[in-house]
Design a protein around this motif. Structure first.
Motif, PDB file in Angstrom:
ATOM      1  N   GLY A  55       0.827  -1.195   0.000  1.00 52.76           N
ATOM      2  CA  GLY A  55       0.000   0.000   0.000  1.00 52.76           C
ATOM      3  C   GLY A  55       0.861   1.244   0.000  1.00 52.76           C
ATOM      4  N   HIS A  56       0.244   2.352  -0.413  1.00 52.06           N
ATOM      5  CA  HIS A  56       0.987   3.597  -0.348  1.00 52.06           C
ATOM      6  C   HIS A  56       0.029   4.774  -0.210  1.00 52.06           C
ATOM      7  CE1 HIS A  56      -0.205   4.293  -4.464  1.00 52.06           C
ATOM      8  NE2 HIS A  56       0.395   5.468  -4.459  1.00 52.06           N
ATOM      9  N   ALA A  57       0.562   5.903   0.230  1.00 53.66           N
ATOM     10  CA  ALA A  57      -0.191   7.155   0.306  1.00 53.66           C
ATOM     11  C   ALA A  57       0.743   8.274  -0.126  1.00 53.66           C
ATOM     12  CB  ALA A  57      -0.686   7.401   1.733  1.00 53.66           C
ATOM     13  N   VAL A  58       0.172   9.243  -0.845  1.00 53.20           N
ATOM     14  CA  VAL A  58       0.967  10.398  -1.290  1.00 53.20           C
ATOM     15  C   VAL A  58       0.362  11.646  -0.660  1.00 53.20           C
ATOM     16  CG1 VAL A  58       1.783  11.737  -3.263  1.00 53.20           C
ATOM     17  CG2 VAL A  58       1.430   9.269  -3.500  1.00 53.20           C
ATOM     18  N   VAL A  59       1.182  12.399   0.072  1.00 58.14           N
ATOM     19  CA  VAL A  59       0.716  13.645   0.681  1.00 58.14           C
ATOM     20  C   VAL A  59       1.661  14.768   0.257  1.00 58.14           C
ATOM     21  CG1 VAL A  59       1.894  13.127   2.871  1.00 58.14           C
ATOM     22  CG2 VAL A  59       0.033  14.780   2.845  1.00 58.14           C
ATOM     23  N   VAL A  60       1.048  15.912  -0.075  1.00 63.52           N
ATOM     24  CA  VAL A  60       1.811  17.035  -0.622  1.00 63.52           C
ATOM     25  C   VAL A  60       1.710  18.232   0.313  1.00 63.52           C
ATOM     26  CG1 VAL A  60       1.961  18.647  -2.566  1.00 63.52           C
ATOM     27  CG2 VAL A  60       1.448  16.263  -2.973  1.00 63.52           C
ATOM     28  N   ARG A  61       2.835  18.903   0.487  1.00 65.36           N
ATOM     29  CA  ARG A  61       2.873  20.092   1.340  1.00 65.36           C
ATOM     30  C   ARG A  61       2.459  21.322   0.533  1.00 65.36           C
ATOM     31  NH1 ARG A  61       8.337  21.719   4.502  1.00 65.36           N
ATOM     32  NH2 ARG A  61       7.378  22.994   6.106  1.00 65.36           N
ATOM     33  N   LEU A  62       1.400  22.002   0.996  1.00 68.16           N
ATOM     34  CA  LEU A  62       0.956  23.268   0.397  1.00 68.16           C
ATOM     35  C   LEU A  62       1.400  24.387   1.344  1.00 68.16           C
ATOM     36  CD1 LEU A  62      -2.651  22.112  -0.606  1.00 68.16           C
ATOM     37  CD2 LEU A  62      -0.574  22.087  -2.005  1.00 68.16           C
ATOM     38  N   PRO A  63       1.231  25.653   0.951  1.00 69.09           N
ATOM     39  CA  PRO A  63       1.708  26.730   1.829  1.00 69.09           C
ATOM     40  C   PRO A  63       1.171  26.646   3.265  1.00 69.09           C
ATOM     41  CG  PRO A  63       1.186  27.614  -0.325  1.00 69.09           C
ATOM     42  CD  PRO A  63       0.777  26.167  -0.364  1.00 69.09           C
ATOM     43  N   GLU A  65      -1.496  24.126   4.153  1.00 72.24           N
ATOM     44  CA  GLU A  65      -2.149  22.859   4.401  1.00 72.24           C
ATOM     45  C   GLU A  65      -1.354  21.722   3.776  1.00 72.24           C
ATOM     46  OE1 GLU A  65      -4.969  24.853   2.530  1.00 72.24           O
ATOM     47  OE2 GLU A  65      -6.256  25.270   4.243  1.00 72.24           O
ATOM     48  N   ALA A  66      -1.781  20.509   4.015  1.00 67.85           N
ATOM     49  CA  ALA A  66      -1.231  19.348   3.322  1.00 67.85           C
ATOM     50  C   ALA A  66      -2.389  18.678   2.600  1.00 67.85           C
ATOM     51  CB  ALA A  66      -0.604  18.387   4.322  1.00 67.85           C
ATOM     52  N   GLU A  67      -2.105  18.081   1.439  1.00 68.99           N
ATOM     53  CA  GLU A  67      -3.179  17.456   0.667  1.00 68.99           C
ATOM     54  C   GLU A  67      -2.861  15.990   0.418  1.00 68.99           C
ATOM     55  OE1 GLU A  67      -5.953  18.540  -3.085  1.00 68.99           O
ATOM     56  OE2 GLU A  67      -3.811  18.672  -3.437  1.00 68.99           O
ATOM     57  N   LEU A  68      -3.784  15.130   0.809  1.00 68.37           N
ATOM     58  CA  LEU A  68      -3.653  13.710   0.491  1.00 68.37           C
ATOM     59  C   LEU A  68      -4.024  13.528  -0.970  1.00 68.37           C
ATOM     60  CD1 LEU A  68      -3.246  10.761   1.584  1.00 68.37           C
ATOM     61  CD2 LEU A  68      -5.732  10.682   1.786  1.00 68.37           C
ATOM     62  N   GLN A  69      -3.092  13.087  -1.791  1.00 66.92           N
ATOM     63  CA  GLN A  69      -3.387  12.979  -3.228  1.00 66.92           C
ATOM     64  C   GLN A  69      -3.714  11.561  -3.659  1.00 66.92           C
ATOM     65  OE1 GLN A  69      -0.436  15.021  -5.561  1.00 66.92           O
ATOM     66  NE2 GLN A  69      -1.536  16.930  -5.201  1.00 66.92           N
ATOM     67  N   ALA A  70      -3.263  10.565  -2.899  1.00 62.08           N
ATOM     68  CA  ALA A  70      -3.565   9.180  -3.272  1.00 62.08           C
ATOM     69  C   ALA A  70      -3.417   8.288  -2.051  1.00 62.08           C
ATOM     70  CB  ALA A  70      -2.602   8.712  -4.366  1.00 62.08           C
ATOM     71  N   ILE A  71      -4.242   7.252  -1.999  1.00 63.75           N
ATOM     72  CA  ILE A  71      -4.048   6.196  -1.004  1.00 63.75           C
ATOM     73  C   ILE A  71      -4.568   4.914  -1.629  1.00 63.75           C
ATOM     74  CG2 ILE A  71      -6.217   6.717   0.213  1.00 63.75           C
ATOM     75  CD1 ILE A  71      -4.630   5.942   2.829  1.00 63.75           C
ATOM     76  N   LEU A  72      -3.800   3.867  -1.494  1.00 63.29           N
ATOM     77  CA  LEU A  72      -4.127   2.601  -2.183  1.00 63.29           C
ATOM     78  C   LEU A  72      -3.587   1.432  -1.377  1.00 63.29           C
ATOM     79  CD1 LEU A  72      -4.923   1.010  -4.859  1.00 63.29           C
ATOM     80  CD2 LEU A  72      -2.562   1.383  -5.568  1.00 63.29           C
ATOM     81  N   VAL A  73      -4.410   0.386  -1.268  1.00 65.35           N
ATOM     82  CA  VAL A  73      -3.963  -0.884  -0.663  1.00 65.35           C
ATOM     83  C   VAL A  73      -4.310  -1.993  -1.653  1.00 65.35           C
ATOM     84  CG1 VAL A  73      -4.383  -2.495   1.244  1.00 65.35           C
ATOM     85  CG2 VAL A  73      -4.210  -0.042   1.717  1.00 65.35           C
ATOM     86  N   VAL A  74      -3.418  -2.931  -1.859  1.00 64.30           N
ATOM     87  CA  VAL A  74      -3.697  -4.010  -2.830  1.00 64.30           C
ATOM     88  C   VAL A  74      -4.934  -4.784  -2.364  1.00 64.30           C
ATOM     89  CG1 VAL A  74      -1.338  -4.309  -3.706  1.00 64.30           C
ATOM     90  CG2 VAL A  74      -2.073  -5.617  -1.712  1.00 64.30           C
ATOM     91  N   PRO A  75      -5.784  -5.236  -3.314  1.00 63.00           N
ATOM     92  CA  PRO A  75      -7.046  -5.872  -2.933  1.00 63.00           C
ATOM     93  C   PRO A  75      -6.883  -7.007  -1.918  1.00 63.00           C
ATOM     94  CG  PRO A  75      -7.072  -5.391  -5.278  1.00 63.00           C
ATOM     95  CD  PRO A  75      -5.697  -5.017  -4.789  1.00 63.00           C
ATOM     96  N   ALA A  76      -5.869  -7.823  -2.063  1.00 66.22           N
ATOM     97  CA  ALA A  76      -5.717  -8.985  -1.178  1.00 66.22           C
ATOM     98  C   ALA A  76      -5.427  -8.605   0.271  1.00 66.22           C
ATOM     99  CB  ALA A  76      -4.595  -9.891  -1.702  1.00 66.22           C
ATOM    100  N   MET A  77      -5.028  -7.368   0.502  1.00 66.46           N
ATOM    101  CA  MET A  77      -4.647  -6.956   1.866  1.00 66.46           C
ATOM    102  C   MET A  77      -5.605  -5.928   2.459  1.00 66.46           C
ATOM    103  SD  MET A  77      -2.027  -8.736   2.656  1.00 66.46           S
ATOM    104  CE  MET A  77      -1.192  -7.895   3.991  1.00 66.46           C
ATOM    105  N   ARG A  78      -6.793  -5.786   1.845  1.00 65.41           N
ATOM    106  CA  ARG A  78      -7.729  -4.770   2.345  1.00 65.41           C
ATOM    107  C   ARG A  78      -8.466  -5.252   3.593  1.00 65.41           C
ATOM    108  NH1 ARG A  78      -9.704  -2.470  -3.600  1.00 65.41           N
ATOM    109  NH2 ARG A  78      -7.638  -1.627  -4.067  1.00 65.41           N
ATOM    110  N   ARG A  79      -9.056  -4.321   4.320  1.00 62.37           N
ATOM    111  CA  ARG A  79      -9.832  -4.544   5.549  1.00 62.37           C
ATOM    112  C   ARG A  79      -8.975  -5.156   6.652  1.00 62.37           C
ATOM    113  NH1 ARG A  79     -15.281  -3.454   4.862  1.00 62.37           N
ATOM    114  NH2 ARG A  79     -15.226  -2.960   7.077  1.00 62.37           N
ATOM    115  N   ARG A  80      -7.703  -4.758   6.700  1.00 59.74           N
ATOM    116  CA  ARG A  80      -6.829  -5.177   7.797  1.00 59.74           C
ATOM    117  C   ARG A  80      -6.235  -3.973   8.512  1.00 59.74           C
ATOM    118  NH1 ARG A  80      -3.835 -10.459   5.457  1.00 59.74           N
ATOM    119  NH2 ARG A  80      -5.436 -10.984   3.952  1.00 59.74           N
ATOM    120  N   GLY A  81      -6.752  -2.804   8.215  1.00 60.16           N
ATOM    121  CA  GLY A  81      -6.271  -1.611   8.908  1.00 60.16           C
ATOM    122  C   GLY A  81      -5.058  -0.954   8.269  1.00 60.16           C
ATOM    123  N   LEU A  82      -4.657  -1.399   7.072  1.00 57.19           N
ATOM    124  CA  LEU A  82      -3.447  -0.819   6.454  1.00 57.19           C
ATOM    125  C   LEU A  82      -3.664   0.636   6.035  1.00 57.19           C
ATOM    126  CD1 LEU A  82      -2.163  -3.796   4.305  1.00 57.19           C
ATOM    127  CD2 LEU A  82      -1.175  -2.875   6.394  1.00 57.19           C
TER     128      LEU A  82
END
Ligand code: COA
Length: 153
Positions: A55-63, A65-82
């Protein structure tokens, strides 16, 4: 979860990130992923289980605020709190940047992501009507609203 590690990814992780993204219908391009890894105002967080990037998440620093641009967990590992663990690391990054808020946008039809964000303390700030193109390439498919959400990190 045993053996879960969340850490900041580097350009050395590009190939693993490309493979991870390919598990979804509209993956981010190699160029986009490389740009995020190289951008000093972006933080790409990876979730590893037993050394495998799941899984991964992308967060970007703005002046301010911060913006979450993506979050993804592979299907086989979902619903485990990742994703919840990735979001906690995103919030920690926001605190380190002293961001006033962490912002995100989500498709109105993405019920699992909306539930994830609400559970992590995000609340709705508004909507952009018809912001997203249809997910399916059908003539009768409608554009979807974006829900804007945020919370203090
Ligand atoms: C959304 C996504 C990141 C969630 O990842 P995940 O690791 O399965 O999420 P978690 O296990 O951490 O779930 C945390 C909470 O979110 C909610 N949630 C997550 N997936 C859900 C689902 N399929 N249905 C209902 N609620 C869900 C639940 O409240 C869950 O807590 P619970 O399992 O104790 O009920 C994952 O489904 C995904 O990668 N989807 C495709 C990419 C995407 O849509 N990203 C968001 C773009 S804005």
């Amino acid at each position: 979860m045993t053996e879960l590690a969340i850490q900041r990814l580097t350009t050395d992780d590009l190939e693993r990130l490309v493979v991870l993204e390919s598990c979804q219908p509209h993956p981010g391009s190699r160029r986009q992923l490389e740009a995020a890894l190289n951008d000093e105002d972006s933080c790409v967080l990876g979730a590893e289980v037993a050394g495998e990037l799941v899984g991964h998440a992308v967060v970007v620093r703005l002046p301010f605020e911060a913006e979450l641009q993506a979050i993804l967990v592979v299907p086989a590992m979902r619903r485990r709190g990742l994703a919840a663990a990735l979001l906690e690391a995103v919030l920690e990054q926001g605190r380190q940047w002293r961001s006033e808020r962490v912002l995100l946008e989500v498709r109105a039809g993405n019920a699992s992501a909306i539930r994830l964000y609400r559970r992590a303390g995000f609340s709705e700030d508004g909507r952009r009507r018809g912001y997203y193109p249809p997910l399916e390439d059908r003539a009768d498919a409608n554009r979807e609203d974006a829900i804007l959400m945020s919370r203090r990190p």
